[in-house]
Design an enzyme around this catalytic site. Structure first.
Site, PDB file in Angstrom:
ATOM      1  N   ALA A  88     -19.805 103.860  34.531  1.00  0.00           N
ATOM      2  CA  ALA A  88     -20.873 102.860  34.438  1.00  0.00           C
ATOM      3  C   ALA A  88     -22.120 103.345  35.191  1.00  0.00           C
ATOM      4  CB  ALA A  88     -20.387 101.536  35.014  1.00  0.00           C
ATOM      5  N   PRO A  89     -23.315 103.011  34.663  1.00  0.00           N
ATOM      6  CA  PRO A  89     -23.603 102.147  33.524  1.00  0.00           C
ATOM      7  C   PRO A  89     -23.500 102.806  32.154  1.00  0.00           C
ATOM      8  CG  PRO A  89     -25.644 102.826  34.530  1.00  0.00           C
ATOM      9  CD  PRO A  89     -24.558 103.402  35.390  1.00  0.00           C
ATOM     10  N   GLY A  90     -23.346 104.137  32.068  1.00  0.00           N
ATOM     11  CA  GLY A  90     -22.997 104.736  30.791  1.00  0.00           C
ATOM     12  C   GLY A  90     -23.972 105.711  30.183  1.00  0.00           C
TER      13      GLY A  90
ATOM     14  N   LYS B 124     -24.598 108.844  31.069  1.00  0.00           N
ATOM     15  CA  LYS B 124     -23.936 110.151  30.947  1.00  0.00           C
ATOM     16  C   LYS B 124     -22.805 110.087  29.916  1.00  0.00           C
ATOM     17  CE  LYS B 124     -24.795 111.299  35.804  1.00  0.00           C
ATOM     18  NZ  LYS B 124     -25.278 109.937  36.193  1.00  0.00           N
TER      19      LYS B 124
ATOM     20  N   ASP C 194      -8.869 102.120  39.058  1.00  0.00           N
ATOM     21  CA  ASP C 194      -9.321 102.798  40.262  1.00  0.00           C
ATOM     22  C   ASP C 194      -9.273 104.302  40.018  1.00  0.00           C
ATOM     23  OD1 ASP C 194      -9.881 103.738  42.761  1.00  0.00           O
ATOM     24  OD2 ASP C 194      -8.194 102.774  43.769  1.00  0.00           O
TER      25      ASP C 194
ATOM     26  N   CYS D 166     -25.833 111.750  43.363  1.00  0.00           N
ATOM     27  CA  CYS D 166     -27.284 111.617  43.500  1.00  0.00           C
ATOM     28  C   CYS D 166     -27.643 111.560  44.976  1.00  0.00           C
ATOM     29  CB  CYS D 166     -27.794 110.396  42.749  1.00  0.00           C
ATOM     30  SG  CYS D 166     -26.942 108.860  43.156  1.00  0.00           S
TER      31      CYS D 166
END
Length: 761
Positions: free
Chosen positions: A206-208, A210, A260, A340
């Site tokens: 998420a958020p998607g 990539k 997880d 990041c």
């Protein structure tokens, strides 16, 4: 116990203060206290509501953090003379970046339209008195499909001069043809090098954005790859963001899970030898959670809350995710680990500690990846700073027992020269005007063994002839599905593990079901259609009126059937049909636009080839097109059609692919049964002007109201200033009036005193 006569109540037993009555009594007392607290007399005061359009007393954002600057200056990530350039870029807003999705077939045509019709109009445009920056290609992104404009997203959103460009981008993003994505975020999927036959896992998806790139690479050679993509995220709410982001891609080989990442379950499949084994992945993307200090240019809140303790606290989580990915990777497979963040505790230290624990892995040199991308090599030496400000060069120097609770041995560069950490990639903001990012490619070494066979095209275990040896190797980290790092079972889902919304089960339909008979009669669907891959999501498997009928590829169907009770699946497959009322059509299920490109190849009826002129007519306003205005050949075919959904398709020509459109046919006319964004996209590809959407009308109305309020506010402020000036002038005049009599009295007094002197003399 005392006897009680009939018709009388028994006295309640008297309990001692030490023994509570019961749990229910406890809850009642607790609720009674809470109710008293929420009484009107004791209710806390509510915050005053801010009027609409009026900003509160916002504190200005201070883009500075003393500990951040002290920490990264001491690490010496780059030469000291670059520090001012680095910090100046970190304090400037991040440019807006977007890219054209490269698997729709019309990406080249859309890219040309964007350049010719929208970018060319920006030349000479002034924004707040300055020339508008022009979009530039990202030189390292393949095909010239990624663009960057040196302007923040809020500025692009609210600028009147860029209204048409912004609305075009919004429309194409909603349709799924363009993706808004940070430039450095595009790098990890590119270097992962996904092929259509690969089995791919995105562990923290998420958020998607990539994940969407991974799907593009998987479908690079056609709509039906032999591989698949599984996207996972541990946050249940973020999983539904992932559904929204990726559902526009319309893939049969895609699944979203909610697990997880540190203990992702073993997905069981049958290998080529017919043995039930754990699925191994050819490509795994580990874009792990991090402190995110590389995103300071867009996440301003990090300036205030950044501290070194965050990196120390998240290091263990990142390490566990990477180790779990290594245990699930096939021989010869590849992992991309990325963050990041610029902190070596989260980057090189995590990678180094994982390579020490898994000697069968190595770092891949990065020189061959994206040659035009400016990057720096990974760090080989660094120090660890505790949140108190104490620096440590090795773990043995940590003598304080409190510091030993947080600082771990895996955070230090022990034996770093053996593992080629310089092969990692570091991207800094001042190199190419981007955000900060860290990327490295990890590969599992191939072992020489006999009777090995590749499972890439079948999508199951590599080395099927050497399964026992592979299982013995995996037992070192996973003994009977017991995770080495978490000591919990990862192969069985319990109610404790099932967090968030409980999804309906997957019900694969019987190919001889009654609904399929109706569909076959209505659309004349051929027998080659994979009815056994059709599924519905419902708690009632016997219901004949399932809400939606979707389809998954054969490999995904097997994974779902064999693992549904072991793994939480949020979404998968491609929607084809939706249940409708019988009044709408004789067929209880209508065809959906998102699956029209797949179903059309199996349809023998209710599908018609149209000319360019007729397709443009159908894609006009929502008023519909009378049947008699269509081409005579097409009119003869559709004039006697019953009410329902049919498919119009325009054959491919040049760079424009075959275009499929769902059309609602009535007795007198036809109408495109697609969204406004889909309609405008098709019109652009066919060389027509887009229609004004409801969203654009609301935006224009909001901009007009904002302009009026701005004018009213300016007029009100001017009036208030004028009134203040008048009041000040009046006050000054009154002061002068009061001062003049005093001066006259002084002169009179002087004259009287002079007369008195003369009289005395």
């Amino acid at each position: 116990m005392t006897e009680v006569e009939s018709g009388q109540k028994r006295d309640a037993p008297v309990n001692s203060p030490e023994k509570p009555t019961n749990r229910r009594g406890k809850k009642k007392n607790k609720w009674r206290k809470q109710k008293e607290y929420l009484d009107e007399k004791n209710r806390p005061k509510k915050k005053q509501r801010v009027e609409t359009g009026v900003r509160g007393n916002w504190e200005p954002i201070v883009k500075s953090n003393e500990q951040f600057e002290k920490y990264y200056k001491a690490l010496q990530l780059f030469p000291e003379e670059e520090w001012d350039s680095f910090m100046s870029h970190m304090r400037v807003d991040l440019p807006a970046t977007f890219r054209v999705v490269n698997s729709r077939g019309d990406s080249i045509a859309l890219n040309n339209i964007m350049k010719e019709q929208y970018f060319s109009k920006l030349k000479g445009v002034l924004i707040e008195g300055e020339p508008c920056p022009l979009p530039e290609n990202l030189p390292w992104y393949h095909g010239g499909l990624a663009w960057q404009i040196d302007m923040s997203r809020p500025m692009l959103r609210h600028s009147e001069e860029l209204f048409s460009l912004h609305q075009f981008l919004v429309s194409e993003v909603e349709r799924g043809s363009i993706a808004r994505q940070e430039a450095v975020s595009m790098i990890p999927p590119l270097v992962l090098d996904v092929k259509p036959h690969h089995t791919v896992l995105d562990m923290c998806a998420a958020p998607g954005s990539k994940t969407l790139q991974l799907l593009e690479a998987l479908h690079a050679e056609g709509p039906h790859p032999s591989g698949l993509v599984i996207a996972n995220d541990g946050d249940n709410k973020r999983c539904y963001m992932l559904v929204t982001q990726t559902k526009r891609f319309n893939s049969l080989a895609f699944m979203i899970t909610n697990e997880d990442a540190t203990r992702f379950p073993n997905v069981k499949v049958f290998n080529n030898a017919g043995k039930f084994v754990s699925l191994k992945y050819d490509r795994i993307l580990c874009d792990v959670p991090c402190t995110g200090d590389g995103t300071l240019r867009k996440n301003y809140a990090i300036w205030k809350k950044w501290c070194q303790a965050q990196a120390i606290g998240i290091h263990k989580l990142q390490r566990r995710i990477l180790l779990r990915a290594m245990d699930m990777l096939a021989e010869g497979g590849r992992i991309v680990y990325s963050t990041c963040s610029l902190n070596p505790i989260e980057n090189e230290a995590t990678v180094l500690s994982a390579l020490r624990d898994r000697p069968q892995f190595r770092l891949v040199p990065s020189e061959g990846f994206l040659p035009e991308l400016k990057r720096r090599p990974g760090l080989t030496t660094w120090k660890v700073m505790h949140n108190s400000g104490t620096w440590y060069e090795k773990f043995d120097d940590v003598e304080d027992p409190k510091h030993r609770k947080s600082v771990a041995p895996t955070m230090f560069p022990t034996d770093s020269e053996k593992y080629n950490l310089e092969r990692c990639m570091r991207v800094y903001p001042h190199d190419q005007n981007t955000g900060g990012f860290f990327i490295c490619v990890i590969e599992r070494k191939k072992t020489e063994s006999e009777n090995t066979e590749s499972s890439n095209q079948e999508g199951v275990e590599n080395n099927a002839g050497n399964v026992k040896e592979e299982e013995n190797k995996s037992d070192t980290a996973f003994s009977d599905n017991l995770h080495k790092n978490t000591n919990v079972l990862v192969d069985k889902m319990t109610w404790k593990d099932y967090h968030g919304f409980r999804e309906d089960p997957y019900i694969f339909q019987d190919p001889d079901a009654e609904c399929f008979k109706t569909l076959k009669e209505w659309y004349k669907i051929s027998e080659d259609f994979p009815f056994k891959n059709i599924f519905a999501r419902s708690k009632n498997p016997e219901s004949q009126k399932q809400r939606n009928l979707s389809i998954a590829c054969s490999r995904l169907r097997d994974i779902i059937q064999q693992n549904e009770n072991k793994i939480k699946i949020i979404n998968c497959g491609l929607r084809l049909f939706s249940f409708t009322k019988e009044v709408f059509s004789k067929c209880p299920y209508r065809l959906l636009q998102e699956g029209a490109h797949f179903t059309a190849k199996y349809m023998g009826a209710k599908i018609f080839e149209v000319s360019l002129e007729d397709m443009i007519k159908v894609l006009g306003p929502d008023t519909g097109v009378p049947k008699h205005t269509l081409h005579p050949d097409l009119f003869e075919k559709v004039k006697d059609l019953p009410t329902g959904i049919v498919v119009f398709y325009l054959p491919a020509s040049g760079i424009i692919p075959t275009m499929y459109t769902c059309v609602y046919s009535t007795e007198n006319g036809v109408k495109a049964y697609i969204t406004e964004d889909e309609k405008n996209h098709f019109r652009l590809i066919l060389g027509q002007e887009p229609l004004m959407t409801k969203r654009e009308l609301k935006k224009l109305e909001a901009m007009e109201n904002h302009r009026k309020k701005k004018i009213e506010t300016a007029a009100r402020i001017a009036l208030e200033n004028a009134q203040k000036e008048n009041q000040e002038d009046k006050a000054d005049a009154e002061k002068t009036d009061e001062a003049e009599p005093n001066d006259q009295n002084e002169e009179i007094e002087k004259d009287l005193s002079a007369e008195e002197i003369n009289s005395d003399s």
